[in-house]
Each structure stands twice: as structure tokens, then as C-alpha cells.
Write a protein that holds these residues in place. Structure first.
Motif, mmCIF file in Angstrom:
data_model
loop_
_atom_site.group_PDB
_atom_site.id
_atom_site.type_symbol
_atom_site.label_atom_id
_atom_site.label_comp_id
_atom_site.label_asym_id
_atom_site.label_seq_id
_atom_site.Cartn_x
_atom_site.Cartn_y
_atom_site.Cartn_z
ATOM 1 N N GLY A 81 0.810 -1.209 0.000
ATOM 2 C CA GLY A 81 0.000 0.000 0.000
ATOM 3 C C GLY A 81 0.845 1.260 0.000
ATOM 4 N N TRP A 82 1.827 1.321 0.892
ATOM 5 C CA TRP A 82 2.668 2.529 0.961
ATOM 6 C C TRP A 82 3.565 2.672 -0.257
ATOM 7 C CZ3 TRP A 82 1.304 6.536 3.329
ATOM 8 C CH2 TRP A 82 0.578 6.449 4.520
ATOM 9 N N LEU A 83 4.057 1.546 -0.800
ATOM 10 C CA LEU A 83 4.834 1.605 -2.039
ATOM 11 C C LEU A 83 3.960 2.141 -3.169
ATOM 12 C CD1 LEU A 83 7.393 1.004 -3.673
ATOM 13 C CD2 LEU A 83 6.514 -1.320 -3.998
ATOM 14 N N SER A 84 2.716 1.706 -3.211
ATOM 15 C CA SER A 84 1.785 2.172 -4.232
ATOM 16 C C SER A 84 1.473 3.659 -4.073
ATOM 17 C CB SER A 84 0.491 1.360 -4.189
ATOM 18 O OG SER A 84 0.761 0.006 -4.477
ATOM 19 N N VAL A 85 1.325 4.116 -2.839
ATOM 20 C CA VAL A 85 1.121 5.554 -2.609
ATOM 21 C C VAL A 85 2.330 6.326 -3.148
ATOM 22 C CG1 VAL A 85 0.959 7.379 -0.852
ATOM 23 C CG2 VAL A 85 -0.446 5.322 -0.648
ATOM 24 N N ALA A 86 3.524 5.865 -2.823
ATOM 25 C CA ALA A 86 4.740 6.551 -3.274
ATOM 26 C C ALA A 86 4.805 6.585 -4.803
ATOM 27 C CB ALA A 86 5.976 5.861 -2.704
ATOM 28 N N LEU A 87 4.533 5.450 -5.449
ATOM 29 C CA LEU A 87 4.565 5.406 -6.908
ATOM 30 C C LEU A 87 3.456 6.273 -7.514
ATOM 31 C CD1 LEU A 87 5.387 1.627 -7.451
ATOM 32 C CD2 LEU A 87 6.902 3.591 -7.832
ATOM 33 N N GLY A 88 2.299 6.288 -6.871
ATOM 34 C CA GLY A 88 1.203 7.139 -7.345
ATOM 35 C C GLY A 88 1.558 8.612 -7.274
ATOM 36 N N VAL A 89 2.195 9.019 -6.193
ATOM 37 C CA VAL A 89 2.607 10.418 -6.048
ATOM 38 C C VAL A 89 3.681 10.750 -7.082
ATOM 39 C CG1 VAL A 89 3.774 12.069 -4.520
ATOM 40 C CG2 VAL A 89 1.934 10.620 -3.640
ATOM 41 N N ILE A 90 4.631 9.856 -7.272
ATOM 42 C CA ILE A 90 5.649 10.075 -8.303
ATOM 43 C C ILE A 90 4.975 10.181 -9.668
ATOM 44 C CG2 ILE A 90 7.612 9.024 -9.513
ATOM 45 C CD1 ILE A 90 8.413 7.820 -6.742
ATOM 46 N N GLY A 91 3.936 9.364 -9.888
ATOM 47 C CA GLY A 91 3.211 9.373 -11.155
ATOM 48 C C GLY A 91 2.511 10.682 -11.454
ATOM 49 N N ILE A 92 2.242 11.472 -10.432
ATOM 50 C CA ILE A 92 1.651 12.793 -10.667
ATOM 51 C C ILE A 92 2.629 13.660 -11.451
ATOM 52 C CG2 ILE A 92 0.902 14.936 -9.541
ATOM 53 C CD1 ILE A 92 -0.158 13.126 -7.232
ATOM 54 N N PHE A 93 3.919 13.465 -11.202
ATOM 55 C CA PHE A 93 4.950 14.292 -11.818
ATOM 56 C C PHE A 93 5.653 13.628 -12.997
ATOM 57 C CE2 PHE A 93 4.587 15.272 -7.304
ATOM 58 C CZ PHE A 93 4.198 16.599 -7.391
ATOM 59 N N VAL A 94 5.580 12.299 -13.077
ATOM 60 C CA VAL A 94 6.215 11.544 -14.157
ATOM 61 C C VAL A 94 5.100 10.899 -14.979
ATOM 62 C CG1 VAL A 94 7.813 9.665 -14.722
ATOM 63 C CG2 VAL A 94 8.232 11.085 -12.705
ATOM 64 N N PRO A 95 4.783 11.477 -16.129
ATOM 65 C CA PRO A 95 3.605 11.075 -16.885
ATOM 66 C C PRO A 95 3.547 9.600 -17.316
ATOM 67 C CG PRO A 95 4.504 13.108 -17.739
ATOM 68 C CD PRO A 95 5.473 12.597 -16.731
ATOM 69 N N VAL A 96 4.684 8.951 -17.499
ATOM 70 C CA VAL A 96 4.626 7.551 -17.941
ATOM 71 C C VAL A 96 4.299 6.602 -16.792
ATOM 72 C CG1 VAL A 96 6.150 7.883 -19.915
ATOM 73 C CG2 VAL A 96 7.133 7.263 -17.705
ATOM 74 N N LEU A 97 4.291 7.106 -15.588
ATOM 75 C CA LEU A 97 3.936 6.300 -14.421
ATOM 76 C C LEU A 97 2.489 6.633 -14.048
ATOM 77 C CD1 LEU A 97 5.438 4.307 -12.541
ATOM 78 C CD2 LEU A 97 5.884 6.223 -11.036
ATOM 79 N N PRO A 98 1.606 5.642 -14.098
ATOM 80 C CA PRO A 98 0.190 5.943 -13.859
ATOM 81 C C PRO A 98 -0.110 6.241 -12.388
ATOM 82 C CG PRO A 98 0.495 3.590 -14.080
ATOM 83 C CD PRO A 98 1.835 4.223 -14.332
ATOM 84 N N THR A 99 -0.868 7.282 -12.140
ATOM 85 C CA THR A 99 -1.205 7.678 -10.777
ATOM 86 C C THR A 99 -2.390 6.893 -10.233
ATOM 87 O OG1 THR A 99 -0.334 9.885 -11.121
ATOM 88 C CG2 THR A 99 -1.910 9.623 -9.330
ATOM 89 N N THR A 100 -3.501 6.953 -10.944
ATOM 90 C CA THR A 100 -4.743 6.358 -10.432
ATOM 91 C C THR A 100 -4.623 4.870 -10.130
ATOM 92 O OG1 THR A 100 -6.033 8.046 -11.569
ATOM 93 C CG2 THR A 100 -7.215 6.088 -10.860
ATOM 94 N N PRO A 101 -4.055 4.040 -11.028
ATOM 95 C CA PRO A 101 -3.963 2.614 -10.689
ATOM 96 C C PRO A 101 -3.167 2.338 -9.407
ATOM 97 C CG PRO A 101 -3.599 2.908 -13.020
ATOM 98 C CD PRO A 101 -3.634 4.282 -12.397
ATOM 99 N N PHE A 102 -2.085 3.096 -9.199
ATOM 100 C CA PHE A 102 -1.302 2.894 -7.980
ATOM 101 C C PHE A 102 -2.082 3.326 -6.743
ATOM 102 C CE2 PHE A 102 2.522 2.830 -10.786
ATOM 103 C CZ PHE A 102 2.954 1.560 -10.438
#
Length: 133
Positions: free
Chosen positions: A22-43
Motif C-alpha cells: 500500500g505505501w509503495l503504491s502511494v509513493a509510486l502514485g505520487v511520483i506518477g503525478i509528476f512523471v507522466p509515464v507512471l500511472p497515478t490512479t492505478p497505484f
């Protein structure tokens, strides 16, 4: 049986694994807000799913968070994605994919990036547009 009772019956190791994912997914989701190729919503949805099974407190924190919560709530409630969010995601994703294709000389990697971008674009465009944000 109450939801919190179910959480308490989970094996402690499983609960810790779910919290970590869960926390890894939150971190990746937040990074995804700034890095477009990383999806935010799924994380963020994965984080919510992990938290709902491991920690009511973290689940409520996530869905009630002023910045992250709307991504989850709007999607789960079937309200869609704000038009501004769609445009932002598509423009930044295609800009970063285009730059990446120039920087990466491998044809198979370019093909993978372009295919991913097309599929993500189709997914985003097919989602209902939320007009009140």
C-alpha cells in the motif's frame, strides 16, 4: 462481522505485506503525478485496496486526503476523470514518450513505449469526463 474485525483476523505477516504494498503504491502514485509515464490512479487504487484490507486508518487517510483522495473517490464513484486531468496526463505522457523515443535507440523499446502510450491514451479517453473540477 465488522470490517475492522476482519482486519484483526488477518495474519500479522499478511497485514504487514499489504501495508508495505500500500505505501509503495502511494509513493509510486505520487511520483506518477509528476512523471507522466507512471500511472497515478492505478497505484492509488491499489494502495486503497491494500489499506482497506490492512488498516482502516490508512485507508481513510488516503481517500480523505485533500490531494490524493479525489483521484480515488471520483474513479470509484464512477464520476470520471476531470477534463484538465485528462489533458494534463495525455500531453505530458506524449511529450515524455516522444523524448524517450529520441533518447532510446532500441526499436523494440520504442515500440513498447509507443504501444503503451496508445493503450493508456485510449483508456484515458474512454473514461467519463468529470466537468465540475
Amino acid at each position: 462481522m465488522a470490517h475492522s474485525d476482519i482486519q484483526q483476523q488477518r495474519h500479522p505477516a499478511l497485514r504487514m505485506i499489504l501495508l508495505a504494498i500500500g505505501w509503495l503504491s502511494v509513493a509510486l502514485g505520487v511520483i506518477g503525478i509528476f512523471v507522466p509515464v507512471l500511472p497515478t490512479t492505478p497505484f492509488l487504487l491499489l494502495a486503497a485496496a491494500c489499506f482497506v484490507r490492512s488498516s482502516r486508518r490508512f485507508y481513510l487517510w488516503l481517500v480523505e486526503h485533500p490531494r490524493l483522495g479525489p483521484w480515488i473517490r471520483d474513479y470509484l464513484e464512477g464520476q470520471g476523470i476531470p477534463l484538465k486531468g485528462k489533458v494534463y496526463a495525455l500531453v505530458l505522457m506524449w511529450a515524455s514518450i516522444t523524448l524517450s523515443c529520441f533518447l532510446v535507440p532500441l526499436p523494440w523499446a520504442r515500440g513498447f513505449m509507443l504501444t503503451s502510450a496508445v493503450l493508456v491514451s485510449i483508456y484515458i479517453l474512454r473514461q467519463k469526463t468529470l466537468h465540475n473540477r
